[in-house]
Design an enzyme around this catalytic site. Sequence first.
Site, PDB file in Angstrom:
ATOM      1  N   SER A  12      24.429  -3.845  43.622  1.00 48.51           N
ATOM      2  CA  SER A  12      23.580  -4.016  44.812  1.00 48.51           C
ATOM      3  C   SER A  12      22.226  -3.331  44.635  1.00 48.51           C
ATOM      4  O   SER A  12      21.215  -3.803  45.162  1.00 48.51           O
ATOM      5  CB  SER A  12      24.287  -3.506  46.073  1.00 48.51           C
ATOM      6  OG  SER A  12      24.390  -2.104  46.072  1.00 48.51           O
ATOM      7  N   MET A  89      28.460   4.166  35.374  1.00 49.91           N
ATOM      8  CA  MET A  89      29.446   5.209  35.621  1.00 49.91           C
ATOM      9  C   MET A  89      29.874   5.958  34.361  1.00 49.91           C
ATOM     10  O   MET A  89      31.001   6.444  34.297  1.00 49.91           O
ATOM     11  CB  MET A  89      30.658   4.596  36.328  1.00 49.91           C
ATOM     12  CG  MET A  89      30.323   4.099  37.712  1.00 49.91           C
ATOM     13  SD  MET A  89      29.497   5.374  38.714  1.00 49.91           S
ATOM     14  CE  MET A  89      29.536   4.633  40.326  1.00 49.91           C
ATOM     15  N   ARG A  90      28.983   6.029  33.381  1.00 48.33           N
ATOM     16  CA  ARG A  90      29.285   6.815  32.173  1.00 48.33           C
ATOM     17  C   ARG A  90      28.147   7.769  31.883  1.00 48.33           C
ATOM     18  O   ARG A  90      26.996   7.493  32.214  1.00 48.33           O
ATOM     19  CB  ARG A  90      29.487   5.897  30.973  1.00 48.33           C
ATOM     20  CG  ARG A  90      30.781   5.153  31.068  1.00 48.33           C
ATOM     21  CD  ARG A  90      31.037   4.271  29.892  1.00 48.33           C
ATOM     22  NE  ARG A  90      32.197   3.453  30.181  1.00 48.33           N
ATOM     23  CZ  ARG A  90      33.451   3.832  29.958  1.00 48.33           C
ATOM     24  NH1 ARG A  90      33.708   4.993  29.412  1.00 48.33           N
ATOM     25  NH2 ARG A  90      34.459   3.050  30.289  1.00 48.33           N
ATOM     26  N   ASN A 106      18.212   7.737  37.336  1.00 48.46           N
ATOM     27  CA  ASN A 106      19.510   7.397  37.929  1.00 48.46           C
ATOM     28  C   ASN A 106      19.413   7.470  39.445  1.00 48.46           C
ATOM     29  O   ASN A 106      18.636   8.264  39.981  1.00 48.46           O
ATOM     30  CB  ASN A 106      20.557   8.410  37.440  1.00 48.46           C
ATOM     31  CG  ASN A 106      21.945   8.140  38.000  1.00 48.46           C
ATOM     32  OD1 ASN A 106      22.395   6.997  38.054  1.00 48.46           O
ATOM     33  ND2 ASN A 106      22.645   9.192  38.415  1.00 48.46           N
ATOM     34  N   HIS A 108      21.836   8.312  42.707  1.00 50.26           N
ATOM     35  CA  HIS A 108      23.123   8.957  42.977  1.00 50.26           C
ATOM     36  C   HIS A 108      23.317   9.086  44.494  1.00 50.26           C
ATOM     37  O   HIS A 108      22.384   9.451  45.211  1.00 50.26           O
ATOM     38  CB  HIS A 108      23.152  10.350  42.327  1.00 50.26           C
ATOM     39  CG  HIS A 108      24.456  11.056  42.536  1.00 50.26           C
ATOM     40  ND1 HIS A 108      25.591  10.739  41.817  1.00 50.26           N
ATOM     41  CD2 HIS A 108      24.814  12.019  43.417  1.00 50.26           C
ATOM     42  CE1 HIS A 108      26.591  11.494  42.236  1.00 50.26           C
ATOM     43  NE2 HIS A 108      26.142  12.275  43.214  1.00 50.26           N
TER      44      HIS A 108
HETATM   45  C1  GAR Z   1      25.534   3.451  44.046  1.00 49.13           C
HETATM   46  O1  GAR Z   1      25.806   3.910  45.334  1.00 49.13           O
HETATM   47  C2  GAR Z   1      25.093   4.574  43.148  1.00 49.13           C
HETATM   48  O2  GAR Z   1      24.430   5.577  43.830  1.00 49.13           O
HETATM   49  C3  GAR Z   1      26.418   5.063  42.615  1.00 49.13           C
HETATM   50  O3  GAR Z   1      27.155   3.900  42.390  1.00 49.13           O
HETATM   51  C4  GAR Z   1      26.806   2.941  43.356  1.00 49.13           C
HETATM   52  C5  GAR Z   1      26.586   1.625  42.645  1.00 49.13           C
HETATM   53  O4  GAR Z   1      26.440   0.594  43.554  1.00 49.13           O
HETATM   54  N1  GAR Z   1      26.224   5.826  41.436  1.00 49.13           N
HETATM   55  C6  GAR Z   1      26.908   6.917  41.152  1.00 49.13           C
HETATM   56  O5  GAR Z   1      27.795   7.367  41.848  1.00 49.13           O
HETATM   57  C7  GAR Z   1      26.504   7.598  39.839  1.00 49.13           C
HETATM   58  N2  GAR Z   1      26.996   8.918  39.783  1.00 49.13           N
HETATM   59  P1  GAR Z   1      25.853  -0.814  43.122  1.00 49.13           P
HETATM   60  O6  GAR Z   1      26.621  -1.270  41.885  1.00 49.13           O
HETATM   61  O7  GAR Z   1      26.162  -1.699  44.297  1.00 49.13           O
HETATM   62  O8  GAR Z   1      24.385  -0.652  42.891  1.00 49.13           O
END
Ligand code: GAR
Length: 204
Positions: A12, A89-90, A106, A108
């Site tokens: 997203s 996520m890595r 990034n 977060h």
């Molecule tokens: C997002 O909320 C991002 O902040 C988080 O994963 C989600 C991905 O959503 N990232 C983390 O937690 C990294 N530590 P998306 O695939 O819908 O963009």
Amino acid sequence: MRVAVLASGRGSNLAALARAIDEGRCAATLAGVLSDRASAPALELARARGLPAIVVPPSAHADRAAWDEALARAIAQLEPGLVVLAGFMRLIGPATLAAFRDRIVNVHPSLLPAFPGMDAPRQALDAGVRITGCTVHLVDAGVDTGRILAQAAVRVSPGDDAARLHARIQAAEHALFPRVVDALARGRSMDEIARFEEGEAPRP
Ligand code: GAR
């Protein structure tokens, strides 16, 4: 500026970035999308736009170092000026960090340095904070420890569960992330970007 997007999941934030580019709110160009997971919906979004959609699965490499080097090579093929992690996520390894020093950002879902790592909205609920939010930061070798560029606050509502809270945090991410990418693409300095005044995200 050409931007390579790394995403493990739904995408997203990638979609929000693509929308901002299409609407002229973000001066970047999408160079392609890379993922560690072949099934990541973010790759579909790239394919739908005719962009390179590249999978670099850890399981196809002998160890973490080999995967990291393969990832660095795959990103380099896209010749990006900026690498953005949008739900990747890595942990980024030393080869990729060295190849794109200070050019990896990034997003977060917490107000770092609070709640780094996985399940940040759940961590915020468990800690009982009343305000959390999202952070865009430079990536270094730590877990969500790099220099903070911009943040937006989101209020925790009574009765929130992790999914509802995360959805509102994501709405804030979708506004903030393209703005930071735009500023970087326009050559703004990290200091200028770090001085952004962020309003609170709207309440539900
Ligand atoms: C997002 O909320 C991002 O902040 C988080 O994963 C989600 C991905 O959503 N990232 C983390 O937690 C990294 N530590 P998306 O695939 O819908 O963009």
